[in-house]
Design a protein around this motif. Sequence first.
Motif, mmCIF file in Angstrom:
data_model
loop_
_atom_site.group_PDB
_atom_site.id
_atom_site.type_symbol
_atom_site.label_atom_id
_atom_site.label_comp_id
_atom_site.label_asym_id
_atom_site.label_seq_id
_atom_site.Cartn_x
_atom_site.Cartn_y
_atom_site.Cartn_z
ATOM 1 N N LYS A 145 46.853 -32.277 -12.102
ATOM 2 C CA LYS A 145 46.227 -33.373 -11.381
ATOM 3 C C LYS A 145 44.732 -33.352 -11.664
ATOM 4 C CE LYS A 145 45.856 -35.465 -6.862
ATOM 5 N NZ LYS A 145 44.590 -35.306 -6.207
ATOM 6 N N THR A 146 44.222 -34.465 -12.128
ATOM 7 C CA THR A 146 42.790 -34.571 -12.388
ATOM 8 C C THR A 146 42.161 -35.453 -11.333
ATOM 9 O OG1 THR A 146 43.130 -36.457 -13.838
ATOM 10 C CG2 THR A 146 43.099 -34.274 -14.876
ATOM 11 N N LEU A 147 40.945 -35.126 -11.012
ATOM 12 C CA LEU A 147 40.231 -35.902 -10.024
ATOM 13 C C LEU A 147 39.506 -37.065 -10.692
ATOM 14 C CD1 LEU A 147 38.705 -32.940 -8.005
ATOM 15 C CD2 LEU A 147 40.701 -34.297 -7.430
ATOM 16 N N SER A 148 39.517 -38.193 -10.038
ATOM 17 C CA SER A 148 38.836 -39.347 -10.612
ATOM 18 C C SER A 148 37.347 -39.259 -10.297
ATOM 19 C CB SER A 148 39.416 -40.647 -10.081
ATOM 20 O OG SER A 148 39.212 -40.700 -8.684
ATOM 21 N N TRP A 149 36.560 -39.829 -11.172
ATOM 22 C CA TRP A 149 35.110 -39.797 -11.010
ATOM 23 C C TRP A 149 34.690 -40.932 -10.073
ATOM 24 C CZ3 TRP A 149 31.540 -36.367 -12.595
ATOM 25 C CH2 TRP A 149 30.206 -36.737 -12.497
ATOM 26 N N PRO A 150 33.890 -40.647 -9.064
ATOM 27 C CA PRO A 150 33.475 -41.707 -8.140
ATOM 28 C C PRO A 150 32.324 -42.533 -8.731
ATOM 29 C CG PRO A 150 32.615 -39.611 -7.430
ATOM 30 C CD PRO A 150 33.460 -39.321 -8.617
ATOM 31 N N TRP A 151 32.680 -43.557 -9.495
ATOM 32 C CA TRP A 151 31.650 -44.406 -10.095
ATOM 33 C C TRP A 151 30.996 -45.245 -9.009
ATOM 34 C CZ3 TRP A 151 30.412 -43.128 -14.844
ATOM 35 C CH2 TRP A 151 31.386 -42.530 -15.648
ATOM 36 N N PRO A 152 29.689 -45.372 -9.018
ATOM 37 C CA PRO A 152 29.008 -46.097 -7.948
ATOM 38 C C PRO A 152 29.182 -47.625 -8.042
ATOM 39 C CG PRO A 152 27.418 -45.291 -9.536
ATOM 40 C CD PRO A 152 28.746 -44.717 -9.922
#
Length: 56
Positions: A47-54
Amino acid sequence: MPQLNPNPWLFIMILSWLTFSLIIQPKLLSFTPTNTPSEKASMNNTKTLSWPWPWT
């Protein structure tokens, strides 16, 4: 055209490659690396975490 005359330079090139291949390279390859990679247990975390794009 004298730059195309391989008479002295071909022998020097062949001699230097033979020196490197037969004498220097085996001596360099015989050294053991000081920082050997260690075997780590593989973590089956797929499971990879998604990047919180602003901007989304």
